[in-house]
Write an enzyme that holds these catalytic residues in place. Structure first.
Site, PDB file in Angstrom:
ATOM      1  N   GLY A 155       0.833  -1.418  -0.183  1.00 42.24           N
ATOM      2  CA  GLY A 155      -0.050  -0.024  -0.185  1.00 42.24           C
ATOM      3  C   GLY A 155       0.997   1.192  -0.047  1.00 42.24           C
ATOM      4  CG  MET A 156       3.481   1.970  -3.183  1.00 45.36           C
ATOM      5  SD  MET A 156       4.927   1.625  -1.945  1.00 45.36           S
ATOM      6  CE  MET A 156       5.788   3.131  -2.372  1.00 45.36           C
ATOM      7  N   GLY A 192       3.935   8.374   1.520  1.00 48.82           N
ATOM      8  CA  GLY A 192       4.845   8.819   2.617  1.00 48.82           C
ATOM      9  C   GLY A 192       5.999   7.832   2.771  1.00 48.82           C
ATOM     10  CB  SER A 208       3.869   3.329   1.991  1.00 45.16           C
ATOM     11  OG  SER A 208       4.026   4.722   1.544  1.00 45.16           O
ATOM     12  CB  CYS A 242     -10.107   3.791   7.418  1.00 43.22           C
ATOM     13  SG  CYS A 242      -9.184   3.885   6.005  1.00 43.22           S
ATOM     14  CB  CYS A 285      -8.547   7.306   7.887  1.00 41.77           C
ATOM     15  SG  CYS A 285      -7.807   6.053   6.964  1.00 41.77           S
TER      16      CYS A 285
END
Length: 371
Positions: A8-9, A12, A15, A99, A195
């Site tokens: 999951g990019m 930041g 990740s 989330c 989120c």
């Protein structure tokens, strides 16, 4: 051949270093960037374009393919509608936990499987270990960044498919790895706010979706001090934004939110950070989830530790089931500003046992009524 991992990019540093470490460990890595919010017409709060550009730069530098997916509909239905309904009911929800449950470790995992993933990886500061054939969710080694509190709803099947490469690292080490790899986001500020919605003027944002009901601000004795804009804008223990100063009788000591009287639409306030009415001996929680899939047996009293908010130190307590999906928690020491709608999460040492959503709080003298 090493498994294929979809990371999951977010754009930041966490990740980005997650992808870097997995490549160094020999995994076949792909990136997946999620877009989950489309409500804002302008760019006042929009950072998604910059986040995507940062994620793309990192993936290009690593030679990793970057996919994109839009989960805005799922986010609205599964997270944001619940977020609004909780505020509408006078509670203070934690959308990050929902989330993770509905988007990052369900919708994302399903989509990653369609991309041919064997595993997924996230930049959370947490760890997974196996004990007697069951997977345990453990705290991250950096106590200031541990995110297990937000992950207590994960199921065994999700833990079995997830890697947390940052769990054994400190944030300073992660930033150093990013700088050493030449990532432009090595000093990027950590994301905050709701989120996938991000930082914004919360009062203005909430007013777009929920009608406000102004009402009185009163002391516990009923003294009228002013007017509030709507109970949904306030949370227990809050100091700023009340719009009231000292009083002739009370002096200049700051005011804090002590309670929200939903029936009368009254915001109850008192002076002093440690006002006695801010403290509770225990709570009742529901919507329970246990990481091992079982949890305590009915009638069993389990001594453990709990957190009622992120980054709180572990608080000794004892817990017992009082129904199929209801739990009583009694703390060893009274707790300040325990807030309905937030989650209480349980631990034994570094192991996250599970948790639930706080329904109500009580003191010892009102315990029978609360139950």
């Amino acid at each position: 051949m090493k498994p294929h991992v979809v990371v999951g990019m977010s754009g930041g540093v966490d990740s980005s270093v997650t992808a870097l470490l997995l490549l160094r460990q020999g995994y076949r890595v792909s990136g997946l960037f999620m877009k989950n919010w489309e409500e804002d017409d302008g760019t006042e709060y929009c950072t998604a374009a910059q986040d995507f550009a940062d994620a793309k730069q990192v993936c290009e530098r690593l030679g990793v393919e970057l996919h994109t997916v839009n989960f805005a509909a799922e986010y609205w239905d599964e997270v944001f509608e619940v977020f609004l309904s909780e505020y509408r009911a006078g509670r203070t929800p934690n959308p990050d936990i929902l989330c993770n449950k509905q988007i990052k470790f369900r919708a994302f995992l399903d989509y990653a499987e369609d991309l041919g993933a064997d595993l997924i990886a996230m930049g959370h500061y947490a760890r997974v270990a196996e004990e007697e054939g069951r997977l345990q969710l453990l705290k991250g080694c950096d106590p200031g960044k541990d995110q297990s509190y937000f992950l207590y709803t994960l199921q065994q099947e999700q833990l079995a498919r997830t890697l947390f490469p940052l769990g054994g690292l400190r944030k300073t080490e992660v930033r150093a790895l990013a700088a050493g790899a030449g990532f432009a986001n090595d000093a990027k500020k950590d994301s905050t706010g709701i989120c996938f919605i991000g930082e914004r003027r919360f009062k203005d944002f909430l007013a777009r979706y929920l009608p406000a009901r102004p009402g009185d601000i009163r002391t516990p004795e009923g003294v009228l001090l002013g007017r509030h804009d709507g109970l949904m804008y306030y949370t227990l223990g809050q100091r700023s934004g009340l719009g009231i100063g000292g009083t002739r009788a009370g002096g200049q000591e700051p005011w804090y939110v002590l309670d929200k009287d939903l029936a009368r639409n009254v915001l109850v306030v008192g002076q002093g950070h440690d006002h006695p009415l801010l403290y509770r001996d225990g709570l009742l929680a529901s919507r329970l989830h246990w990481v091992d899939g079982a949890g305590p047996a009915p009638g069993e009293i389990l001594r453990c530790a709990a957190k009622t908010r992120y980054r709180q130190s572990d608080q000794d307590c004892r817990i017992r089931l009082i129904g199929e999906d209801r739990l009583e928690v009694v703390f060893a020491q009274p707790q300040r500003a325990v807030t309905p709608g937030q989650s209480v999460v349980f631990y034994q040492d570094d192991c996250c046992l599970g948790g639930g959503v706080i329904d109500l709080t009580f003191n010892a003298d009102s315990r029978a009524d609360a139950a």
